[in-house]
Scaffold this active site. Structure first.
Site, PDB file in Angstrom:
ATOM      1  N   ARG A 161      -0.839  -7.576  12.316  1.00 24.65           N
ATOM      2  CA  ARG A 161      -1.719  -6.765  13.342  1.00 24.65           C
ATOM      3  C   ARG A 161      -2.333  -7.924  14.019  1.00 24.65           C
ATOM      4  O   ARG A 161      -2.685  -7.505  15.328  1.00 24.65           O
ATOM      5  CB  ARG A 161      -2.980  -6.145  12.609  1.00 24.65           C
ATOM      6  CG  ARG A 161      -2.754  -4.806  12.008  1.00 24.65           C
ATOM      7  CD  ARG A 161      -3.847  -4.111  11.788  1.00 24.65           C
ATOM      8  NE  ARG A 161      -3.662  -2.891  10.943  1.00 24.65           N
ATOM      9  CZ  ARG A 161      -4.291  -1.838  10.730  1.00 24.65           C
ATOM     10  NH1 ARG A 161      -5.816  -2.090  10.791  1.00 24.65           N
ATOM     11  NH2 ARG A 161      -3.897  -0.607  10.150  1.00 24.65           N
ATOM     12  N   GLU A 178       0.248   4.313   0.739  1.00 26.52           N
ATOM     13  CA  GLU A 178      -0.176   5.551   1.694  1.00 26.52           C
ATOM     14  C   GLU A 178       0.922   5.905   2.396  1.00 26.52           C
ATOM     15  O   GLU A 178       1.684   5.176   2.942  1.00 26.52           O
ATOM     16  CB  GLU A 178      -1.472   4.759   2.204  1.00 26.52           C
ATOM     17  CG  GLU A 178      -2.808   4.482   1.528  1.00 26.52           C
ATOM     18  CD  GLU A 178      -3.384   5.455   1.020  1.00 26.52           C
ATOM     19  OE1 GLU A 178      -3.152   6.838   1.538  1.00 26.52           O
ATOM     20  OE2 GLU A 178      -4.185   5.478   0.048  1.00 26.52           O
ATOM     21  N   SER A 192     -11.201  -6.978   7.352  1.00 31.04           N
ATOM     22  CA  SER A 192     -12.323  -6.719   6.704  1.00 31.04           C
ATOM     23  C   SER A 192     -12.744  -7.645   5.594  1.00 31.04           C
ATOM     24  O   SER A 192     -11.846  -8.467   5.068  1.00 31.04           O
ATOM     25  CB  SER A 192     -12.029  -5.312   5.916  1.00 31.04           C
ATOM     26  OG  SER A 192     -11.754  -5.351   4.933  1.00 31.04           O
ATOM     27  N   ARG A 236       0.833  -1.135  -0.156  1.00 32.08           N
ATOM     28  CA  ARG A 236       0.051  -0.005  -0.030  1.00 32.08           C
ATOM     29  C   ARG A 236       0.944   1.119  -0.288  1.00 32.08           C
ATOM     30  O   ARG A 236       1.805   1.473   0.839  1.00 32.08           O
ATOM     31  CB  ARG A 236      -0.983   0.000   1.200  1.00 32.08           C
ATOM     32  CG  ARG A 236      -1.961  -1.219   1.337  1.00 32.08           C
ATOM     33  CD  ARG A 236      -2.953  -1.170   0.812  1.00 32.08           C
ATOM     34  NE  ARG A 236      -3.643  -2.610   0.815  1.00 32.08           N
ATOM     35  CZ  ARG A 236      -4.487  -3.017   1.485  1.00 32.08           C
ATOM     36  NH1 ARG A 236      -4.879  -2.234   2.700  1.00 32.08           N
ATOM     37  NH2 ARG A 236      -5.002  -4.268   1.440  1.00 32.08           N
ATOM     38  N   GLU A 275      -8.961  -2.508  13.919  1.00 32.84           N
ATOM     39  CA  GLU A 275      -9.212  -3.098  12.665  1.00 32.84           C
ATOM     40  C   GLU A 275      -8.273  -4.372  12.393  1.00 32.84           C
ATOM     41  O   GLU A 275      -7.175  -3.988  12.046  1.00 32.84           O
ATOM     42  CB  GLU A 275      -9.582  -2.463  11.518  1.00 32.84           C
ATOM     43  CG  GLU A 275     -10.224  -3.195  10.366  1.00 32.84           C
ATOM     44  CD  GLU A 275     -10.515  -2.357   9.396  1.00 32.84           C
ATOM     45  OE1 GLU A 275     -10.556  -1.126   9.119  1.00 32.84           O
ATOM     46  OE2 GLU A 275     -10.524  -2.960   8.007  1.00 32.84           O
ATOM     47  N   ARG A 290       0.229   1.594  13.564  1.00 32.54           N
ATOM     48  CA  ARG A 290      -0.411   0.490  13.005  1.00 32.54           C
ATOM     49  C   ARG A 290      -0.519   0.231  11.594  1.00 32.54           C
ATOM     50  O   ARG A 290      -1.279  -0.485  11.004  1.00 32.54           O
ATOM     51  CB  ARG A 290      -1.787   0.361  13.725  1.00 32.54           C
ATOM     52  CG  ARG A 290      -2.433   1.712  13.342  1.00 32.54           C
ATOM     53  CD  ARG A 290      -3.812   1.769  14.131  1.00 32.54           C
ATOM     54  NE  ARG A 290      -4.359   2.932  13.545  1.00 32.54           N
ATOM     55  CZ  ARG A 290      -4.376   3.967  13.927  1.00 32.54           C
ATOM     56  NH1 ARG A 290      -3.598   4.376  14.655  1.00 32.54           N
ATOM     57  NH2 ARG A 290      -5.280   4.875  13.178  1.00 32.54           N
ATOM     58  N   HIS A 291       0.300   1.008  10.772  1.00 31.25           N
ATOM     59  CA  HIS A 291       0.304   0.831   9.474  1.00 31.25           C
ATOM     60  C   HIS A 291       1.746   0.630   8.880  1.00 31.25           C
ATOM     61  O   HIS A 291       2.757   1.071   9.306  1.00 31.25           O
ATOM     62  CB  HIS A 291       0.031   1.992   8.651  1.00 31.25           C
ATOM     63  CG  HIS A 291      -1.483   2.337   8.725  1.00 31.25           C
ATOM     64  ND1 HIS A 291      -1.997   2.781   9.896  1.00 31.25           N
ATOM     65  CD2 HIS A 291      -2.694   1.870   8.159  1.00 31.25           C
ATOM     66  CE1 HIS A 291      -3.390   3.166   9.810  1.00 31.25           C
ATOM     67  NE2 HIS A 291      -3.798   2.340   8.640  1.00 31.25           N
TER      68      HIS A 291
END
Length: 457
Positions: free
Chosen positions: A431, A243, A383, A241, A380, A249-250
């Site tokens: 996670r 981002e 998902s 990713r 989270e 947490r990323h």
RNA sequence: GCCCCGGUAGUGUAGUGGCCUAUCAUACGAGCCUGUCGAGCUCGUGACACGGGUUCAAAUCCCGUCCGGGGCGCCA
């Protein structure tokens, strides 16, 4: 065969081996007569050969104590000056973290290990430089930055090794669960032509004369495998990713545990997910007592039914906490923290608004979808969703999200010739590790994290 | 992408304009010590991220650069 050779009667064994020329080479180059430090307690009175790192030495008058560490544990070795003056002088100068082979006899001792190795021979296999960029046994913990820059040293700490032994338990228990339940393990491409879901930024790569991207998710491919009739698939693989997030947490590269299952709905895959979480937590409790102990962590209790809280109920709870939010808004981090702080457990948030979920999520009604998240507190973990299986609905959803169906033609095609109803989800391994071990930074659960600024080591 | 914060020996820190030829611990080096176990004791080496500015005086204030941490958004 070599691995089964036991550790006793080393001299005789070596002698037998050396009688055979072909094996002589193996004996010389493979560590055959090796004792792990953890097995020394059962070898009192025996001669042993240990291989490892000297993590500390103490000179007390005319004797020297070495603390030796290998992957299985730490022990003490001791040498009296009078027994070997030359070796004593050599060991006095040896740097910490040098790699050695130590031969000697295991005896009971007053050391904290209960035993020690009386040194007869030390072979220095590789000397370490000094001082170390990072102390392995120093009482003060270095900053995460320093630790990650010298990760190979940081990981020599038994407490860091413990995290990854536990992560290995987690991923293996999950893999076993899938295999035992008839899933097929698949491997989908990580170089892809287009985005999966719009929104997320992708890392571009040059694919010969064309532009391509690193895969953010196996989503489209695992769905295609449902059309291919594989029924139940899973994949454990990296996801990328692009981002520019900067949080605890990323990561920009993480390990995604994905499943897709045919002929089930959202509730069906939620049950599998609940099982998977429980299986992994139970495995850690059963197999990693020593590691949990070392980390000072209690095994996480998962012996309860995971709540299903609908998105609308969650909004109601948030309002009760005084948040200014209306049905249809996304759940922001402050809200998840506010409501999640009362929920130190695994729970599902279900029936998300269609507008907040990707195009491939099956509608529940006009407003809501069959998409869900698995949360632990505010975090989270997963998902998932029942997916759209009707090609017309899929195309309509793509258009609604502002995406061009033509660029998804390879995917839509799989829906036009008999796509079964299906559902699936994805867990972030790091996670999950973070939650099971109550770690405060996802980088702790990653050997070599890739984040906004870190590309090496 | 937006916002906030920080960079002092190998490591972790103290120091908010002069008392800093910069504190402490640990590591490292030399020495003493016959059982240590966070060994102990003595002595020693070692640092203000980089560049510019303000000031009689800068680790300390200002600007820029580089590096890092955190929050938000987004998500696993």
């Amino acid at each position: 065969m070599l691995l089964h050779l036991n550790t006793t009667c080393i001299d005789e064994r070596i002698h037998e081996f050396l009688a055979d020329d072909r094996i002589k080479i193996i004996v010389k180059h493979i560590v055959t007569m090796r004792n792990y430090i953890s097995e020394l307690l059962g070898l009192i009175g025996k001669d042993v050969n240990i291989y490892g790192w000297i993590q500390n030495s103490r000179i007390v008058g005319s004797l020297i104590f070495l603390e030796v560490r290998d992957v299985s544990g730490v022990t003490q070795a001791v040498l009296f000056r009078k027994s070997n003056q030359e070796l004593f002088d050599k060991l006095k100068k040896i740097n910490r973290e040098s790699v050695v082979r130590i031969s000697g006899k295991v005896v009971e001792s007053q050391s904290k290990y209960g035993i020690e190795v009386q040194i007869s021979e030390v072979e220095i296999l590789n000397e370490s430089m000094a001082p170390l960029p990072l102390g392995i046994i120093d009482p003060v913990e270095a900053d995460l930055e320093t630790r990650l820059e010298n990760r190979f040293l940081d990981l020599r700490k038994p407490s860091k090794l413990a995290i990854f032994k536990i992560q290995s338990t987690i991923s293996n228990s999950i893999r076993n669960y899938f295999i035992e339940n008839g899933f097929i393990e698949i491997h989908t491409p990580k170089i892809v032509a287009a985005a999966t879901e719009g929104g997320t930024e992708l890392f571009p790569v040059q694919y010969f004369e064309r532009k391509a991207f690193l895969s953010q998710s196996p989503q489209l491919y695992k769905e295609i495998m449902m059309s291919a009739g594989f029924d139940k698939v899973f994949e454990i693989a990296p996801a990328f990713r692009a981002e520019e997030h900067n949080t605890t947490r990323h990561l920009n590269e993480f390990t995604s545990i994905d499943i897709e299952v045919s002929f089930v709905d959202d509730e069906g895959v939620m049950r599998i997910l609940e099982d998977v979480i429980k299986v992994s937590a139970d495995s850690v409790r059963d197999k990693n007592k020593k590691e949990l102990d070392l980390l000072g962590k209690e095994p996480l209790n998962t012996n309860y039914n995971f709540k299903r809280i609908t998105y609308s109920e969650y909004i109601h709870m948030a309002k009760g906490k005084g948040f200014d939010i209306k049905d249809g808004d996304d759940l922001s981090t402050p809200i998840l923290k506010g409501v999640g702080s009362d929920l130190r457990e695994f729970y599902f948030i279900t029936r998300w608004p269609r507008d907040l979920k990707p195009f491939y999520v099956q509608p529940y009604d006009e407003k809501y979808s069959r998409g869900f998240d698995l949360q632990y507190g505010e975090l989270e973990i997963t998902s998932g969703a029942q997916r759209v299986h009707n090609p017309e609905v899929l195309i309509e959803n793509l258009k609604k999200k502002g995406l061009n169906p033509e660029s998804f033609s390879f995917y839509i095609k799989a829906f036009q010739y008999g796509m079964p109803p299906h559902a699936g989800w994805a867990i972030g391994l790091e996670r999950l590790t973070m939650v099971l071990l109550d770690l405060n930074n996802i980088r702790e659960a990653t050997l070599f994290p890739r984040d906004r600024t870190r590309l090496t080591p």
